[in-house]
Design an enzyme around this catalytic site. Structure first.
Site, PDB file in Angstrom:
ATOM      1  CG  ASP A 192      -0.126  -0.077   2.539  1.00 25.38           C
ATOM      2  OD1 ASP A 192       0.799  -0.908   2.617  1.00 25.38           O
ATOM      3  OD2 ASP A 192      -0.435   0.683   3.479  1.00 25.38           O
TER       4      ASP A 192
ATOM      5  CE1 TYR B  53       4.703  -0.779  12.373  1.00 25.56           C
ATOM      6  CE2 TYR B  53       2.455  -0.281  11.706  1.00 25.56           C
ATOM      7  CZ  TYR B  53       3.673  -0.886  11.467  1.00 25.56           C
ATOM      8  OH  TYR B  53       3.857  -1.596  10.304  1.00 25.56           O
TER       9      TYR B  53
ATOM     10  NE  ARG C 163       5.514   3.648  13.399  1.00 27.22           N
ATOM     11  CZ  ARG C 163       5.301   3.347  12.124  1.00 27.22           C
ATOM     12  NH1 ARG C 163       4.367   3.995  11.456  1.00 27.22           N
ATOM     13  NH2 ARG C 163       6.008   2.412  11.521  1.00 27.22           N
TER      14      ARG C 163
ATOM     15  CE  LYS D 149       3.272  -4.263   9.202  1.00 28.03           C
ATOM     16  NZ  LYS D 149       3.079  -3.900   7.775  1.00 28.03           N
TER      17      LYS D 149
END
Length: 265
Positions: A25, A144, A146, A174
């Site tokens: 993507d 994530y 972050r 993920k």
């Protein structure tokens, strides 16, 4: 909560509960970078090499199906660009219903846990999981660690991110890699979901495969690796090496050798 449809579609994007997913993507995020101009050839290569599924934005679906060698297909539902004002500010780009219409076997959604945009992304991910459950579609949460003051490799922060994905109803998660198998075990143990890792920027072949080996040794379920695979000079070979570790439990050396890749000193 899983359903027959979710279980059946998870089988289409994995092999016996483990996963080699190649996200592509990045055209939305970075433009038509190496490996994505002729995305058809890249998709053919990585799926021929052993990838279980590829992942794109919905608009690329017509370029996927004829080239994925009957492997799985995931549609990503949010995004941002590297040239925009804030890459962490992922915005919705599709719906679960649109993913169904373009022939997806699953959907994915990116959330930056710890960022200023976390509240909105939690809400959106929750809405995606609810819509997906109604249609029997699995959700891959890209969760994530972050944000300001957040270490993206801190196992505690990564563990929090993957647990969040489970709490809001994802089926697979993920996240980033903590750097070694010992610390990543905490991340895997923080959720009952299958945990796969991102690849990040391309390293050497050995570095890539050693990272995959560490994830599997920690009890992880595989990888969702983009640039490390699709920007490789031989995407089919590196996909074969990754799949050798994930699906066949090969050592780093054996995986590289069986894929025909040189083993760097």
């Amino acid at each position: 909560m899983t359903t027959t449809g979710i279980d059946a579609r998870l089988d289409r994007i994995g092999t016996d509960g483990s996963y080699v997913i190649v996200p592509m993507d990045h055209g939305l995020t970075m433009g038509a970078v190496q490996g994505l101009k002729d995305i058809e050839s890249t998709i053919d290569g990585v799926t021929s090499g052993g990838a279980d599924a590829v992942l794109t934005q919905k608009g690329v679906a017509p370029r996927v199906h004829d080239n994925k060698n009957d492997q799985g297909y995931i549609v990503h539902l949010n995004g941002s660009t590297t040239i925009g004002p804030d890459e962490s500010d992922k915005r919705m780009t599709g719906t679960v219903e649109e993913a169904v219409r373009v022939g997806a076997d699953a959907v994915s959604f990116h959330i930056n846990v710890g960022s200023d945009h976390e509240p909105d992304q939690i809400t959106q991910l929750s809405e995606v999981t609810a819509a997906a459950e109604r249609l029997g579609m699995p959700v891959l949460a890209m969760a994530y660690a972050r944000g300001p003051g957040v270490d993206p490799e801190d196992p505690e922060a990564l563990g929090h991110a993957v647990r969040l994905a489970e709490e809001v109803g994802a089926d697979i998660v993920k996240t980033g890699y903590s750097g070694d198998a010992e610390s990543f075990q905490h991340v895997v143990e923080s959720t009952r979901l299958p945990v796969v890792i991102a690849g990040g920027s391309k390293g050497t072949d050995r570095q890539t495969i050693e990272m995959v080996r560490g994830v599997m040794d920690a009890g992880g379920a595989g990888v969702s690796m983009g640039r490390s695979i699709f920007q490789h000079e031989n995407p089919e070979a590196i996909a074969r090496a990754v799949a050798g570790v994930v699906h066949d439990d090969l050592s780093t050396e054996d995986a590289l050798a069986e894929a025909g890749l040189a083993i760097e000193a």
